[in-house]
Each structure stands twice: as structure tokens, then as C-alpha cells.
Write a protein that holds these residues in place. Structure first.
Motif, PDB file in Angstrom:
ATOM      1  N   ALA A 181      25.693  36.218  44.630  1.00 38.74           N
ATOM      2  CA  ALA A 181      24.052  37.166  44.061  1.00 38.74           C
ATOM      3  C   ALA A 181      25.015  38.075  44.904  1.00 38.74           C
ATOM      4  O   ALA A 181      25.094  38.249  45.694  1.00 38.74           O
ATOM      5  N   LYS A 182      24.679  39.573  44.905  1.00 35.53           N
ATOM      6  CA  LYS A 182      24.957  40.508  45.146  1.00 35.53           C
ATOM      7  C   LYS A 182      26.039  40.977  45.980  1.00 35.53           C
ATOM      8  O   LYS A 182      26.609  41.098  46.771  1.00 35.53           O
ATOM      9  N   ARG A 193      21.586  39.801  38.075  1.00 37.81           N
ATOM     10  CA  ARG A 193      21.026  38.724  37.081  1.00 37.81           C
ATOM     11  C   ARG A 193      19.225  39.952  37.566  1.00 37.81           C
ATOM     12  O   ARG A 193      19.479  40.984  38.271  1.00 37.81           O
ATOM     13  N   GLY A 194      18.347  39.536  37.099  1.00 44.54           N
ATOM     14  CA  GLY A 194      16.740  39.975  37.711  1.00 44.54           C
ATOM     15  C   GLY A 194      17.035  41.343  36.973  1.00 44.54           C
ATOM     16  O   GLY A 194      16.969  41.394  35.916  1.00 44.54           O
ATOM     17  N   ARG A 195      16.179  42.090  37.314  1.00 47.14           N
ATOM     18  CA  ARG A 195      15.723  43.085  36.361  1.00 47.14           C
ATOM     19  C   ARG A 195      16.756  43.836  36.277  1.00 47.14           C
ATOM     20  O   ARG A 195      16.947  44.635  34.536  1.00 47.14           O
ATOM     21  N   HIS A 196      18.060  44.471  37.356  1.00 46.97           N
ATOM     22  CA  HIS A 196      18.953  45.504  36.545  1.00 46.97           C
ATOM     23  C   HIS A 196      19.938  44.121  35.327  1.00 46.97           C
ATOM     24  O   HIS A 196      20.118  44.996  34.834  1.00 46.97           O
ATOM     25  N   GLY A 197      19.421  43.015  35.386  1.00 49.82           N
ATOM     26  CA  GLY A 197      20.688  42.922  34.497  1.00 49.82           C
ATOM     27  C   GLY A 197      19.529  42.380  33.111  1.00 49.82           C
ATOM     28  O   GLY A 197      20.955  43.117  32.181  1.00 49.82           O
ATOM     29  N   ASP A 198      18.632  42.578  33.234  1.00 51.61           N
ATOM     30  CA  ASP A 198      18.443  42.713  31.767  1.00 51.61           C
ATOM     31  C   ASP A 198      18.348  44.032  30.833  1.00 51.61           C
ATOM     32  O   ASP A 198      18.799  44.261  30.080  1.00 51.61           O
ATOM     33  N   ARG A 253       9.525  49.956  40.844  1.00 51.13           N
ATOM     34  CA  ARG A 253      10.271  49.964  42.131  1.00 51.13           C
ATOM     35  C   ARG A 253       9.953  51.351  42.782  1.00 51.13           C
ATOM     36  O   ARG A 253      11.129  51.359  43.707  1.00 51.13           O
ATOM     37  N   SER A 300      19.556  49.415  40.862  1.00 49.35           N
ATOM     38  CA  SER A 300      20.686  48.240  40.696  1.00 49.35           C
ATOM     39  C   SER A 300      20.670  47.517  41.633  1.00 49.35           C
ATOM     40  O   SER A 300      19.202  47.036  41.684  1.00 49.35           O
ATOM     41  N   ASP A 301      20.912  45.579  41.409  1.00 46.78           N
ATOM     42  CA  ASP A 301      20.484  44.789  42.474  1.00 46.78           C
ATOM     43  C   ASP A 301      21.111  45.042  43.829  1.00 46.78           C
ATOM     44  O   ASP A 301      20.134  44.696  44.498  1.00 46.78           O
TER      45      ASP A 301
END
Length: 143
Positions: free
Chosen positions: A63-64, A79-84, A121, A9-10
Motif C-alpha cells: 500500500a502507498k 485502493r480506497g476512496r482515491h481508487g474509487d 477529508r 490521493s492515497d
């Protein structure tokens, strides 16, 4: 039957599913225990909770950070990769990928999940999200 995903996750490694009771059963917790809801957008957030006016900007900019709203739902917009990843589901229930009161164990977490979601990652432990309980005009830090 809802699948359980093991994903980065984020914040830290998490177990995610559409089925809250399944996550609680995997972690040996009471089946009705509240579980964090993760969402990828604010439109979905608005369908789940009503944010107190005093904190709308804070929520958008955070965030987080997980917020427990006056209706007792705990929601984090990611947001970011986990959001995708989350965009495919709108929302998923989320909990850390460890047994209750135990440290993360890669083998146990892999056995608990139906699907392992990984990118370049990999999966790594990181700090948990901050948690705030929101009232009409007051916020209290929980973690």
C-alpha cells in the motif's frame, strides 16, 4: 483535451490527468519526463507492465508504494476512496500538486487544475509514496 484534476490521493495531494505532457508543462519540467501512472486494479496493471515473478506477492500486498518496473514505467495501484475515483479512468498520470522544487501552495495548485475533486477529508499534505525499482530478482529503494 485532457482535464487536470486536483485530488487527494492515497498519499498526498496530486495533480492527475490522461495527458502526461500537460502535467510536465504545468510543473515546468521537460515534456518527456516520466510520470507516475496510478491505477485502481491489478488487471490494468498487467496491461501496462510485466511484474517480475519474485515480487508479485509484494506488489499485491503493498500500500502507498510505487514500483518502477523493468520497462521503466512507474505504477502504483491505489485502493480506497482515491481508487474509487481512478476506476472511472482505468489509469491517470499523477504528480504532486506543487511546482518542481517548491512547497505545496493551495492557490497555485487550484490554478493549475481544471477540476478540484474533494470529499469530507478535504485536501491535505501527507508523506509521499515509497518507490522501489524492480529488476528480475532484485529491488532497490529509490525513495
Amino acid at each position: 483535451m485532457a482535464l487536470v484534476y486536483l485530488a487527494q490521493s492515497d498519499t498526498t495531494i496530486g495533480l492527475l490527468s490522461k495527458d502526461r505532457e500537460k502535467l510536465n508543462a504545468l510543473k515546468n519540467r521537460p515534456k518527456n519526463q516520466s510520470v507516475l501512472i496510478e491505477s485502481a486494479d491489478f488487471t490494468t496493471l498487467k496491461s501496462l507492465v510485466r511484474a517480475p515473478n519474485a515480487f508479485k506477492n509484494l506488489i499485491r500486498r503493498s500500500a502507498k508504494t510505487t514500483f518502477i518496473y523493468p520497462n521503466s514505467k512507474a505504477v502504483r495501484v491505489v485502493r480506497g476512496r482515491h481508487g474509487d475515483f481512478l476506476k472511472r479512468f482505468k489509469t491517470l498520470y499523477s504528480t504532486s500538486a506543487n511546482l518542481t522544487q517548491c512547497a505545496y501552495d493551495k492557490e497555485i495548485a487550484s490554478k493549475l487544475a481544471d477540476v478540484i475533486v474533494s470529499d469530507e477529508r478535504g485536501l491535505f499534505e501527507n508523506s509521499s509514496s515509497k518507490i522501489f525499482r524492480l529488476y528480475k530478482d532484485k529491488k532497490v529503494r529509490v525513495r
